[in-house]
Design a protein around this motif. Structure first.
Motif, PDB file in Angstrom:
ATOM      1  N   LEU A  68      30.168  26.190  46.410  1.00 45.85           N
ATOM      2  CA  LEU A  68      31.070  27.183  45.824  1.00 45.85           C
ATOM      3  C   LEU A  68      31.052  28.431  46.687  1.00 45.85           C
ATOM      4  O   LEU A  68      30.026  29.095  46.801  1.00 45.85           O
ATOM      5  N   TRP A 102      36.693  37.565  37.708  1.00 45.38           N
ATOM      6  CA  TRP A 102      37.543  38.002  38.817  1.00 45.38           C
ATOM      7  C   TRP A 102      38.852  37.220  38.854  1.00 45.38           C
ATOM      8  O   TRP A 102      39.919  37.783  39.120  1.00 45.38           O
ATOM      9  N   ASP A 103      38.793  35.916  38.573  1.00 49.08           N
ATOM     10  CA  ASP A 103      40.011  35.108  38.552  1.00 49.08           C
ATOM     11  C   ASP A 103      40.965  35.582  37.460  1.00 49.08           C
ATOM     12  O   ASP A 103      42.178  35.666  37.673  1.00 49.08           O
ATOM     13  N   ASP A 136      27.055  33.591  38.806  1.00 52.75           N
ATOM     14  CA  ASP A 136      28.144  33.253  39.718  1.00 52.75           C
ATOM     15  C   ASP A 136      29.349  32.710  38.951  1.00 52.75           C
ATOM     16  O   ASP A 136      30.494  33.087  39.217  1.00 52.75           O
ATOM     17  N   ASP A 137      29.103  31.858  37.971  1.00 51.22           N
ATOM     18  CA  ASP A 137      30.183  31.279  37.173  1.00 51.22           C
ATOM     19  C   ASP A 137      30.921  32.341  36.372  1.00 51.22           C
ATOM     20  O   ASP A 137      32.157  32.365  36.337  1.00 51.22           O
ATOM     21  N   ARG A 161      41.452  35.664  45.432  1.00 56.87           N
ATOM     22  CA  ARG A 161      40.101  36.198  45.404  1.00 56.87           C
ATOM     23  C   ARG A 161      39.912  37.148  46.569  1.00 56.87           C
ATOM     24  O   ARG A 161      40.347  36.887  47.664  1.00 56.87           O
ATOM     25  N   LEU A 196      32.134  35.214  46.010  1.00 53.60           N
ATOM     26  CA  LEU A 196      33.146  36.270  46.007  1.00 53.60           C
ATOM     27  C   LEU A 196      32.907  37.162  47.219  1.00 53.60           C
ATOM     28  O   LEU A 196      31.775  37.497  47.543  1.00 53.60           O
ATOM     29  N   ARG A 208      33.044  34.605  38.677  1.00 53.04           N
ATOM     30  CA  ARG A 208      34.253  33.924  39.139  1.00 53.04           C
ATOM     31  C   ARG A 208      35.333  33.943  38.056  1.00 53.04           C
ATOM     32  O   ARG A 208      36.506  34.215  38.340  1.00 53.04           O
ATOM     33  N   ARG A 209      34.932  33.616  36.836  1.00 56.05           N
ATOM     34  CA  ARG A 209      35.907  33.613  35.741  1.00 56.05           C
ATOM     35  C   ARG A 209      36.502  34.998  35.536  1.00 56.05           C
ATOM     36  O   ARG A 209      37.717  35.154  35.355  1.00 56.05           O
TER      37      ARG A 209
END
Length: 206
Positions: A67, A189-190, A182-183, A203, A70, A186-187
């Motif tokens: 993965l 920021w997305d 990290d998960d 991203r 960011l 990501r959610r």
């Protein structure tokens, strides 16, 4: 175990350590016991059920999930737990402009000096509630401009209304791993990118 009860001098403790510990133990289906003797000390015992591990087929090649982290963001992390700041640094330091601080006063100073893309904010800070700090932040930048991930060691049931009103994208509960963080990031920021771009996902910065 009562929240905000402490025997330490004013300004030396939040009175939340044992309360948070009990919450985390109970979430793991465990129990916490204590035995205290005057002039000798206190012993805490934490008991957890054995975890049943599913059988795994190790005959095939290992599965590796890569993965990409960011990148290219100005990020502020505010937490008085040095251990958590180290986890955050491990996830975000490479390729980002990351600032770490452990109190609200320093956070306000940094926020007024620099324009951040993302903020990670602890719910309970020494002498200051994280939601109060977030309200100060929102006076300058709204939810669409500054995405926030809230960190807490308490149950999140009562945070639903604040999450909507103050524009909290995600809430992560202590304790968490590098992979958990990290998960969640990501959610968050997305979701922010999709909202800002009207559904177009991206991203980082160009």
């Amino acid at each position: 175990f009562e929240p905000f009860f402490t025997t330490k001098a004013p300004g030396k403790g939040t009175g939340l350590g044992l309360s948070i510990t009990r919450t985390l133990v109970q979430k793991s289906q465990g129990v916490i016991e204590l035995e205290s003797v005057v002039d000798e000390g206190t012993t805490f015992r934490l008991k957890f059920p054995l975890a049943g591990l599913p059988q795994q087929d190790l005959s095939g090649p290992p599965v590796v999930v890569d993965l990409p982290p960011l990148k290219g963001l100005a990020i502020l992390a505010v937490d008085d737990d040095q251990g958590l700041l180290e986890i955050i640094s491990a996830v975000l330091r490479e390729g980002n402009d990351l600032d770490l601080c452990c109190d609200a006063t320093e956070a306000v100073r940094l926020l007024r000096q620099k324009r951040y893309d993302l903020v990670l904010l602890d719910l309970i800070l020494p002498g200051f509630h994280g939601l109060d700090l977030l309200k100060v932040m929102r006076q300058d930048r709204g939810p669409d401009e500054l995405p926030v991930v809230l960190i807490t060691g308490q149950p999140t049931d009562g945070l639903a209304q604040h999450k909507e009103d103050l524009g909290i994208l995600e809430i992560i509960t202590k304790p968490f791993t590098v992979a958990d963080l990290d998960d969640v990031l990501r959610r968050a920021w997305d979701r922010h990118c999709m909202s800002s771009a009207g559904g177009h996902l991206s991203r980082g910065r160009a």
